[in-house]
Design a protein around this motif. Structure first.
Motif, short mmCIF file in Angstrom:
data_model
loop_
_atom_site.label_atom_id
_atom_site.label_comp_id
_atom_site.label_asym_id
_atom_site.label_seq_id
_atom_site.Cartn_x
_atom_site.Cartn_y
_atom_site.Cartn_z
N LYS A 83 0.83 -1.20 0.00
CA LYS A 83 0.00 0.00 0.00
C LYS A 83 0.87 1.25 0.00
CE LYS A 83 -2.70 -1.30 3.53
NZ LYS A 83 -2.66 -2.74 3.63
N SER A 84 0.37 2.29 -0.70
CA SER A 84 1.10 3.56 -0.70
C SER A 84 0.89 4.31 0.60
CB SER A 84 0.66 4.43 -1.88
OG SER A 84 -0.72 4.75 -1.79
N TRP A 85 -0.10 3.86 1.40
CA TRP A 85 -0.34 4.50 2.70
C TRP A 85 -0.07 3.48 3.81
CZ3 TRP A 85 -4.39 1.89 5.10
CH2 TRP A 85 -5.24 1.17 4.24
N VAL A 86 0.28 4.00 4.96
CA VAL A 86 0.62 3.15 6.11
C VAL A 86 -0.65 2.61 6.75
CG1 VAL A 86 1.75 3.09 8.34
CG2 VAL A 86 2.75 4.43 6.49
N ASP A 87 -0.70 1.30 6.97
CA ASP A 87 -1.90 0.65 7.50
C ASP A 87 -1.80 0.49 9.01
OD1 ASP A 87 -3.53 -2.59 6.88
OD2 ASP A 87 -4.14 -0.82 8.02
N PRO A 88 -2.60 1.25 9.78
CA PRO A 88 -2.52 1.13 11.25
C PRO A 88 -3.04 -0.20 11.77
CG PRO A 88 -4.33 2.57 10.61
CD PRO A 88 -3.57 2.27 9.35
N GLY A 89 -3.72 -0.97 10.92
CA GLY A 89 -4.25 -2.26 11.37
C GLY A 89 -3.26 -3.40 11.25
N LEU A 90 -2.04 -3.12 10.75
CA LEU A 90 -1.09 -4.21 10.51
C LEU A 90 -0.69 -4.97 11.77
CD1 LEU A 90 0.48 -5.69 8.33
CD2 LEU A 90 2.38 -4.15 8.76
N PRO A 91 -0.41 -4.32 12.91
CA PRO A 91 -0.05 -5.11 14.10
C PRO A 91 -1.09 -6.17 14.46
CG PRO A 91 0.45 -2.80 14.46
CD PRO A 91 -0.32 -2.87 13.18
N LEU A 92 -2.36 -5.84 14.31
CA LEU A 92 -3.41 -6.80 14.61
C LEU A 92 -3.46 -7.91 13.55
CD1 LEU A 92 -5.60 -7.33 16.71
CD2 LEU A 92 -7.19 -6.01 15.31
N GLN A 93 -3.26 -7.54 12.28
CA GLN A 93 -3.23 -8.55 11.23
C GLN A 93 -2.09 -9.54 11.44
OE1 GLN A 93 -2.95 -6.18 7.71
NE2 GLN A 93 -4.93 -5.20 8.03
N LEU A 94 -0.93 -9.02 11.89
CA LEU A 94 0.21 -9.89 12.11
C LEU A 94 -0.07 -10.94 13.19
CD1 LEU A 94 3.18 -7.36 11.92
CD2 LEU A 94 2.53 -9.09 10.23
N MET A 95 -0.87 -10.55 14.19
CA MET A 95 -1.25 -11.53 15.21
C MET A 95 -2.01 -12.69 14.57
SD MET A 95 -3.70 -11.07 18.57
CE MET A 95 -2.45 -10.36 19.63
N GLY A 96 -2.91 -12.37 13.64
CA GLY A 96 -3.66 -13.41 12.95
C GLY A 96 -2.77 -14.29 12.10
N ALA A 128 4.38 5.31 0.02
CA ALA A 128 4.65 6.69 -0.40
C ALA A 128 5.20 7.55 0.74
CB ALA A 128 3.36 7.32 -0.95
N ARG A 129 4.90 7.21 1.99
CA ARG A 129 5.42 8.00 3.10
C ARG A 129 6.02 7.08 4.16
NH1 ARG A 129 1.77 8.20 7.46
NH2 ARG A 129 -0.33 7.42 7.05
N ALA A 130 6.76 7.67 5.08
CA ALA A 130 7.50 6.88 6.06
C ALA A 130 6.56 6.11 6.99
CB ALA A 130 8.42 7.78 6.88
N TRP A 131 7.05 4.99 7.50
CA TRP A 131 6.28 4.12 8.40
C TRP A 131 6.15 4.78 9.77
CZ3 TRP A 131 3.73 -0.27 7.29
CH2 TRP A 131 3.28 -1.04 8.36
N ASP A 132 4.92 4.85 10.28
CA ASP A 132 4.72 5.46 11.59
C ASP A 132 3.74 4.66 12.46
OD1 ASP A 132 2.42 8.14 10.50
OD2 ASP A 132 2.34 5.97 10.33
N VAL A 133 3.57 3.38 12.14
CA VAL A 133 2.68 2.52 12.92
C VAL A 133 3.48 1.88 14.05
CG1 VAL A 133 1.22 0.46 12.83
CG2 VAL A 133 1.22 2.07 10.93
N GLU A 139 1.53 -1.29 22.08
CA GLU A 139 1.42 0.15 21.90
C GLU A 139 0.07 0.57 21.31
OE1 GLU A 139 5.60 -0.03 19.94
OE2 GLU A 139 5.16 2.09 20.27
N CYS A 140 -0.66 -0.38 20.75
CA CYS A 140 -1.97 -0.09 20.17
C CYS A 140 -3.10 -0.23 21.20
CB CYS A 140 -2.25 -1.02 19.00
SG CYS A 140 -1.07 -0.89 17.64
#
Length: 329
Positions: A83-96, A128-133, A139-140
């Motif tokens: 994705k060109s945008w940072v996905d804030p849901g990734l930490p939860l997806q990684l748990m799955g 497209a922009r730096a990772w900030d999740v 932390e979530c």
């Protein structure tokens, strides 16, 4: 009819990691020493994907198994974020995804559930922009320190290719891997210069199969023009410019066709809005109003058409639609 290409990010990322040496280099350069110092062999790929079907266009993954010095094993799960945008849901997806890896590992062997191998996760990001999740699930979680202490750390590592965009050499010490990662890192860079492409090309062997694959990726995904691409080729590999131009002719043609289709769709939408506005003008203010403003409507920009369609709903005089200073009653 042209067959659709598979996800180009996915194709290139998997090709980069097909070679055990390149895969091992990426892991050693990107993961903590707590793991890499314990690795005694190169990682072994494990077949299968754990990404949700709905996320296949934005995520690609590879799972590796590594043997450790103490005789035990660990999994290294690599996920590339398209994705060109940072996905804030990734930490939860990684748990799955971790859950699916462990479940498959233990399938048919209930005793393994008491001795699960560790899973170290590496996210490769080239948006497209730096990772900030946050890089830990803790932390979530919105809780005070007492409750947070009860949560287990779901940490993962990030190789943020956007951070290395200005520093090509920092991407990797392995030339072929460095070139492939650069191609991914620059996917969202507008107006990539021929000099940058030349830097990447100098790391690619003339006869390596990954060379053509990386160049095809650049043609399909990057925004640089064909002229700039040829200039970059001429700077780095003038002896291959003609041959590569012929090899990539189909990619350039398909890219042009795709842009033509997109432009045609946009023009079709714009023409449809213009005709809608003209019909509304005729119904509300008569055929003379339509004839008077038709040239202006048909030559208008999309933003103007949207504004005029909004105004026609409340306008009592036709001038109030097209003249911004005419007061609406």
């Amino acid at each position: 009819m042209t067959k659709p290409h598979p996800n180009p990010h996915d194709t290139l990322f998997k090709a980069l990691l097909e070679d055990p040496g390149r895969a091992a280099m990426l892991l050693r350069e990107s993961l903590p020493a707590a793991l890499t110092e314990r690795m005694v062999e190169e990682p072994v790929p494990v077949e299968g994907s754990f990404v949700d079907e709905a996320l296949r266009d934005s995520h690609s993954d590879r799972l590796f198994q590594v043997r450790l010095r103490d005789g035990r094993t660990a999994f290294v799960y690599t996920l590339i974020e398209h994705k060109s945008w940072v996905d804030p849901g990734l930490p939860l997806q990684l748990m799955g995804y971790r859950h699916r890896i462990w479940t498959r590992h233990a399938q048919g062997h209930p005793d393994r559930l008491r001795h699960l191998p560790p899973i170290i996760t590496l996210v490769v990001y080239h948006g497209a922009r730096a990772w900030d999740v946050p890089t830990t699930l803790t932390e979530c979680i919105d809780a005070d320190e007492g409750l947070l202490a009860l949560q287990r750390d779901g940490r993962y590592e990030v190789k943020d290719l956007t951070a290395a965009r200005p520093d090509y050499a920092a991407l990797s010490t392995h030339p072929l891997l460095r070139a492939g990662l650069a191609a991914l890192a620059w996917a969202y860079v507008e107006g990539l210069k021929p000099e940058a492409l030349a830097q990447l090309l100098r790391d690619l062997p003339d006869d390596h199969p990954l060379t053509l694959q990386i160049l095809r990726y650049i043609v399909r995904v990057h925004t640089m023009t064909e002229d700039d691409f040829k200039q970059g080729m001429a700077l780095a590999k003038p002896h291959l410019t003609e041959a590569m131009t012929m090899s990539l002719a189909q990619e350039w043609m398909e890219r042009g066709e795709a842009k033509g289709v997109e432009k045609g769709i946009q023009q079709g939408v714009q023409q449809g809005e213009a005709q809608t506005l003209l019909r509304l003008l005729e119904r509300k203010f008569g055929p003379e109003a339509r004839a008077r403003y038709q040239p202006r409507v048909e030559g208008a920009a999309p933003a103007e058409l949207d504004q005029w369609i909004d105004r026609i709903l409340s306008a009592e005089r036709v001038e109030q639609i097209f003249d911004g200073d005419a007061p609406l009653q």
